[in-house]
Design a protein around this motif. Structure first.
Motif, PDB file in Angstrom:
ATOM      1  N   GLY A 273       0.815  -1.206   0.000  1.00 41.34           N
ATOM      2  CA  GLY A 273       0.000   0.000   0.000  1.00 41.34           C
ATOM      3  C   GLY A 273       0.846   1.252   0.000  1.00 41.34           C
ATOM      4  N   GLY A 274       0.191   2.383  -0.023  1.00 40.89           N
ATOM      5  CA  GLY A 274       0.886   3.656  -0.074  1.00 40.89           C
ATOM      6  C   GLY A 274       1.619   3.971   1.222  1.00 40.89           C
ATOM      7  N   LEU A 304       5.579  -1.823   2.087  1.00 37.62           N
ATOM      8  CA  LEU A 304       5.894  -0.645   1.287  1.00 37.62           C
ATOM      9  C   LEU A 304       6.053  -1.004  -0.176  1.00 37.62           C
ATOM     10  CD1 LEU A 304       6.411   2.387   1.734  1.00 37.62           C
ATOM     11  CD2 LEU A 304       8.849   1.847   1.856  1.00 37.62           C
ATOM     12  N   SER A 305       6.686  -2.172  -0.435  1.00 36.42           N
ATOM     13  CA  SER A 305       6.889  -2.647  -1.808  1.00 36.42           C
ATOM     14  C   SER A 305       7.017  -4.161  -1.775  1.00 36.42           C
ATOM     15  CB  SER A 305       8.165  -2.055  -2.426  1.00 36.42           C
ATOM     16  OG  SER A 305       8.079  -0.650  -2.561  1.00 36.42           O
ATOM     17  N   ASP A 306       6.723  -4.796  -2.901  1.00 35.56           N
ATOM     18  CA  ASP A 306       6.891  -6.244  -2.985  1.00 35.56           C
ATOM     19  C   ASP A 306       8.351  -6.623  -2.782  1.00 35.56           C
ATOM     20  OD1 ASP A 306       4.305  -7.264  -3.435  1.00 35.56           O
ATOM     21  OD2 ASP A 306       4.370  -6.616  -5.541  1.00 35.56           O
ATOM     22  N   ASP A 314      -0.283   4.063   9.391  1.00 31.71           N
ATOM     23  CA  ASP A 314      -0.755   5.419   9.662  1.00 31.71           C
ATOM     24  C   ASP A 314      -0.777   5.733  11.148  1.00 31.71           C
ATOM     25  OD1 ASP A 314      -1.286   6.093   6.919  1.00 31.71           O
ATOM     26  OD2 ASP A 314      -2.986   4.719   7.016  1.00 31.71           O
ATOM     27  N   ARG A 315      -0.243   4.828  11.962  1.00 24.48           N
ATOM     28  CA  ARG A 315      -0.191   5.114  13.391  1.00 24.48           C
ATOM     29  C   ARG A 315       1.134   4.653  13.978  1.00 24.48           C
ATOM     30  NH1 ARG A 315      -2.016   1.164  17.253  1.00 24.48           N
ATOM     31  NH2 ARG A 315      -2.352  -0.897  16.346  1.00 24.48           N
ATOM     32  N   ALA A 316       1.521   5.322  15.059  1.00 25.24           N
ATOM     33  CA  ALA A 316       2.754   4.984  15.770  1.00 25.24           C
ATOM     34  C   ALA A 316       2.457   3.877  16.767  1.00 25.24           C
ATOM     35  CB  ALA A 316       3.302   6.214  16.488  1.00 25.24           C
ATOM     36  N   LEU A 383       9.776   2.862  -4.045  1.00 28.04           N
ATOM     37  CA  LEU A 383       8.418   3.245  -3.691  1.00 28.04           C
ATOM     38  C   LEU A 383       7.630   3.410  -4.986  1.00 28.04           C
ATOM     39  CD1 LEU A 383       6.518   4.033  -1.358  1.00 28.04           C
ATOM     40  CD2 LEU A 383       7.325   6.371  -1.595  1.00 28.04           C
ATOM     41  N   GLU A 384       6.619   2.555  -5.166  1.00 30.00           N
ATOM     42  CA  GLU A 384       5.824   2.554  -6.391  1.00 30.00           C
ATOM     43  C   GLU A 384       6.729   2.384  -7.612  1.00 30.00           C
ATOM     44  OE1 GLU A 384       3.539   6.114  -6.285  1.00 30.00           O
ATOM     45  OE2 GLU A 384       2.191   5.386  -4.703  1.00 30.00           O
TER      46      GLU A 384
END
Length: 400
Positions: A273-274, A304-306, A314-316, A383-384
């Protein structure tokens, strides 16, 4: 150190001299100590052996703590020895399984046998090298229930004990610089011998963490262990030493204490995912055990990536199983753009982490020409599908 040097060191004169010789590393100080000891009339060979042991004791403090001050070492034996805090984990397995008589086959300088003896287990430690066995005998002397035998681990009669701990020699013989042996058939004992013993006797095995996973039997619990973020071993456990329902384990030891993540098998992956507000670098033991998916779910994260072992969320989350970072910004992995950005932000110290990109961090850091006062972390990755630099700040609250 050969047998003659060890025999000289183990005399009352040698041990007394060792106990009053300070650990020194400065070249000038070493010369002064050598000169003083020789002026006192001590044999030059004994002086050299004492100084070598003093240096090894100092170095061994990281593995053995205060115990190092009374132990003896060979250079190779210290390098290959189990850290005492990890050896305590091994010994605890045998005690928890109700096994009281243990053979430590390939005992080296005796680190694991020391931990077992400290839990009142009856320990027979075996090593095929005469000098190493003598060193282990000295190190195990405080425990009446521990003994050392000179012999080949493959020839040991397993009916004498209730359980076995094996640390196959994976390097060429010797007490100094040795060479790693890649073929498990060349180990002593061979991996086939180890696994054969495990079919008849409760067995624990210490192996290198990077071993080919295809060699791990389906019947074993495979436990990767890290200490202070360094993966130090793979332990395989058979029979009652293996925990029910556990085939993969990541044991993480650090300032937080000891934490463990377990699974019945390799953890299922999570989706890619992003980039979120936070980035997590899994501990090496978690990566080796292939429990990254479970870690990602624990932090509500995604990959983050394959094929790259970074998790984003989105959270710590406070976890001993990963190092956490707050994402500040992203930039193309271009050294000129990064240098300009870091100079504008008054950055003078950069921690560089990388996965999925071919970059030498030391050379990359030099090219940034840093001169500021602030510190940041740069995560260099894909990234992407694009090579990207992620500017981060460490999460100070993350344990470990």
């Amino acid at each position: 150190m050969d047998a003659a040097e060890l025999a000289q060191l183990l005399t009352p004169e040698g041990m007394a001299l060792l106990d009053r010789t300070p650990s020194v590393s400065d070249g000038g100080e070493i010369v002064r100590v050598v000169s003083r000891l020789r002026a006192e009339g001590h044999d030059p060979g004994l002086v050299a052996a004492v100084l070598t042991q003093a240096k090894l004791r100092q170095k061994a403090g990281a593995k053995f703590g205060p115990f190092a001050s009374r132990m003896l070492f060979t250079e190779a034996g210290l390098a290959q020895a189990t850290r005492l805090q990890v050896a305590a984990q091994h010994a605890g397995r045998f005690a928890a399984a109700g096994i009281t008589r243990v053979a430590d086959l390939g005992c080296g300088i005796g680190g694991d046998a020391m931990a077992m003896a400290a839990l009142d287990l009856d320990v027979t430690a075996v090593d095929r090298d005469e000098v190493t066995a003598a060193v282990a005998t000295h190190n195990l002397a405080p425990w009446d229930a521990a003994r050392v035998e000179l012999g080949d681990a493959a020839d040991f009669d397993l009916t004498r004990v209730d359980g076995v701990w094996m640390d196959p020699a994976r390097r060429t013989p010797g007490h100094g610089a040795t060479r790693r042996l890649a073929d498990p058939d060349d180990w002593s004992p061979s991996l086939d011998t180890v696994f054969a013993a495990a079919t008849t006797t409760p067995t624990g095995v210490k192996l290198g963490p990077g071993i080919d996973r295809d060699l791990i039997p389906d019947t074993a619990e495979a436990q990767w262990v890290s200490v202070d973020r360094e993966v130090v071993e793979l332990a395989l456990w058979f029979g009652p030493l293996a925990r029910p329902g556990v085939r993969r384990a990541a044991t993480v030891i650090g300032a937080h204490g000891t934490a463990e993540m377990t699974g019945e098998a390799d953890a299922p992956d999570v989706e890619v995912g992003g980039l979120g507000a936070y980035l997590y670098e899994p501990d090496g033991a978690v990566i080796r055990a292939r429990l990254i998916g479970d870690l990602a779910r624990a932090v509500d994260g995604r990959m983050l990536s394959d094929g790259i072992a970074y998790v984003t969320s989105d959270r710590a989350v406070t976890t001993p199983f990963a190092q956490g970072f707050r994402v500040v910004d992203t930039m193309p992995l271009d050294v000129k753009q990064l240098a300009a950005r870091l100079a504008a932000d008054d950055v003078g110290t950069v921690e560089i982490k990388k996965r999925g990109v071919d970059v030498d961090p030391a050379q990359f850091r030099k090219r940034l020409r840093l001169r500021g006062r602030r510190s940041v972390t740069l995560v260099l990755t894909r990234l992407e599908g694009r090579h990207t630099a992620v500017l981060c700040e460490r999460l100070g609250a993350v344990a470990g």
